[in-house]
Design an enzyme around this catalytic site. Structure first.
Site, mmCIF file in Angstrom:
data_model
loop_
_atom_site.group_PDB
_atom_site.id
_atom_site.type_symbol
_atom_site.label_atom_id
_atom_site.label_comp_id
_atom_site.label_asym_id
_atom_site.label_seq_id
_atom_site.Cartn_x
_atom_site.Cartn_y
_atom_site.Cartn_z
ATOM 1 N N TYR A 142 4.315 3.005 8.410
ATOM 2 C CA TYR A 142 3.943 4.421 8.358
ATOM 3 C C TYR A 142 3.007 4.670 7.166
ATOM 4 O O TYR A 142 3.003 3.903 6.200
ATOM 5 C CB TYR A 142 5.237 5.256 8.250
ATOM 6 C CG TYR A 142 5.010 6.725 8.115
ATOM 7 C CD1 TYR A 142 4.391 7.442 9.150
ATOM 8 C CD2 TYR A 142 5.391 7.424 6.975
ATOM 9 C CE1 TYR A 142 4.165 8.801 9.021
ATOM 10 C CE2 TYR A 142 5.175 8.783 6.848
ATOM 11 C CZ TYR A 142 4.555 9.466 7.869
ATOM 12 O OH TYR A 142 4.327 10.805 7.742
ATOM 13 N N THR A 172 2.798 6.304 4.469
ATOM 14 C CA THR A 172 3.158 6.313 3.040
ATOM 15 C C THR A 172 3.759 4.982 2.576
ATOM 16 O O THR A 172 4.043 4.811 1.402
ATOM 17 C CB THR A 172 4.229 7.393 2.750
ATOM 18 O OG1 THR A 172 5.377 7.117 3.550
ATOM 19 C CG2 THR A 172 3.714 8.792 3.035
ATOM 20 N N LYS A 173 3.947 4.042 3.497
ATOM 21 C CA LYS A 173 4.691 2.825 3.146
ATOM 22 C C LYS A 173 3.784 1.799 2.444
ATOM 23 O O LYS A 173 2.587 1.992 2.343
ATOM 24 C CB LYS A 173 5.334 2.242 4.402
ATOM 25 C CG LYS A 173 6.273 3.252 5.124
ATOM 26 C CD LYS A 173 7.617 3.436 4.425
ATOM 27 C CE LYS A 173 8.337 4.718 4.747
ATOM 28 N NZ LYS A 173 9.041 4.807 6.006
ATOM 29 N N ASN A 174 4.381 0.702 1.983
ATOM 30 C CA ASN A 174 3.596 -0.269 1.198
ATOM 31 C C ASN A 174 2.566 -1.007 2.041
ATOM 32 O O ASN A 174 1.562 -1.492 1.516
ATOM 33 C CB ASN A 174 4.522 -1.310 0.554
ATOM 34 C CG ASN A 174 5.326 -0.747 -0.603
ATOM 35 O OD1 ASN A 174 5.501 0.457 -0.711
ATOM 36 N ND2 ASN A 174 5.805 -1.618 -1.466
#
Ligand SMILES: *Cc1c(COP(=O)(O)O)cnc(C)c1O
Length: 402
Positions: free
Chosen positions: A199, A201-203
């Site tokens: 997603y 916002t993920k790393n």
């Protein structure tokens, strides 16, 4: 990589600090030219759906985490849902998980007709407390879903031991944990099934996307079929130059496949996971050095027994010094974006109504839920951005009218 002098003294209120003119986005994605070129190449190739780039991303991902199989899907939610279905978890079953997680972890348990059974966290790690798992096990319990909160690995020895002794499956929610490891083993290589999120916002970011990893050949095959309408083996190849391949429909599957456009991003994001982790760790340490001495702020615990994926930098705000929600508003006015990870799941109206937990049921999760605030953390942040966040938090915390 120079730092301004004021960041070296974060405990001191700096009156005439110039406010930032641009907003620091919470969880900003770090997209390089390689990703852009790969997406363009995919668009020009004429093959936009699941195909060779997804196969390559899956192979490289499996190799990176050290699993036999990686199955690309269109979200971590899909990865968790398919994992429960592949294990045959269904109506009448119970699945033990943590209240300190995103809604999706509970939603998928409800989607398969099972009941989420929550147990409290360890207040220091914010991860599910293995000590609480055993007493929540009943004859109906089928699985445990631990969540590696913020990227901090759960105690997978303790959880794996309980699961083995009591005959339960483990599905790791590793939405925060790409790059993390527990006692020398990468997250994704430990439990029968592990679910990752890509997603925004993920790393590791593919716009939307996810992955399930497993060492089990039969589970892997089942997940593939389930993720693409229930079509029999390798049905994605039906329009390739190999010519039309007849397929069978072997179950009512889902439309959860990962596309080549998404995988074009994923391939290059994966190549930079380790490099980005180094930068995320630098920012983390800079925040901790600044906030350790700041009254009203508790910094996250240092990491033992593993590698932290540094997905979220969350601090606890002492409500006697400043109210968390007021601090978030104040920081927004100072052009600093923040998040809350998480409001304890049992406090949301729907989960309250179907699960029947009241406030007070999970005191440790509620303590975190009331106080936590996640500051911007992204490999895209410059030292100047980080200093601005530190300055804004320091000033906001010392405001007397809060
Ligand atoms: C983001 C997240 C998910 C869901 O991931 P998606 O890819 O958006 O479906 C699940 N669990 C946790 C803990 C998350 O933070």
């Amino acid at each position: 990589m120079s730092s301004t002098p004021r960041s070296d003294a974060p405990g001191h209120a700096e009156p005439a600090r110039a406010p930032r003119s641009s907003f620091v986005v919470f969880g900003q994605p770090d997209i390089g030219e390689e990703e852009i070129a790969e997406v363009v190449d995919t668009l020009r190739s004429g093959w936009l759906g699941t195909g060779p780039k997804t196969k390559r991303f899956e192979a490289e991902f499996a190799d990176y985490v050290g699993a036999r199989h990686a199955i690309g899907v269109n979200s971590c939610t899909a990865a968790l849902h398919l994992s429960l279905l592949a294990l045959g978890v269904g109506p009448g079953d119970e699945v033990i998980t943590t209240p300190m997680t995103f809604a999706a972890t509970l939603n998928v348990i409800l989607h398969v007709g099972a009941r989420p059974v929550l147990v409290d966290i360890d207040p220091l790690t914010q991860n599910i407390d293995p000590e609480n798992i055993e007493s929540a096990i009943t004859a109906r319990t089928r699985a445990i879903i631990p969540v590696h909160m913020a990227g901090r690995p759960c105690d997978m020895d303790a959880i794996g031991d309980i699961a083995a002794r009591r005959g339960l499956a483990v599905i790791e929610d590793a939405a925060h944990a790409i790059g993390a490891s527990w006692r020398g083993r990468k997250i994704g290589s430990i439990s029968p099934l592990t679910a990752f999120s890509f997603y925004v916002t993920k790393n590791l970011v593919t716009g939307e996307g996810g992955m399930v990893t497993t060492d089990d050949d039969a589970l892997a095959e089942d997940l593939r079929v389930r993720s693409l309408h229930g079509l029999s083996r390798d049905a994605w190849k039906r329009y390739t130059d190999a010519g039309f391949q007849p397929y069978d429909v072997v179950m009512p599957g889902w439309k959860y496949n990962l596309t080549d456009i998404q995988s074009s991003l994923g391939i290059h994001q994966l190549h930079r996971v380790e490099q980005n982790l180094v930068r995320r760790t630098e920012i983390w340490q800079r925040y901790t050095a600044a906030f350790e001495g700041l009254s009203g702020i508790a910094v996250p615990l240092s990491v033992e027994d593993g590698v932290h994926a540094r997905h979220l930098y969350s601090v606890l705000v002492d409500p006697l010094v400043q109210k968390r929600d007021a601090l978030m508003q104040d920081l927004r006015q100072r052009n600093v974006g923040t998040g809350v990870h998480f409001v304890a799941a049992h406090l949301y109206s729907y989960f309250r109504s179907v699960l029947g937990y009241e406030r007070g049921a999970f005191p440790h999760a509620e303590f975190i839920s009331d106080r936590t605030i996640s500051l911007p953390l992204s490999s895209k942040l410059t030292d100047g951005d980080v200093d601005d966040v530190i300055g804004a938090v320091s000033e906001a915390m010392s405001r007397k009218d809060g």
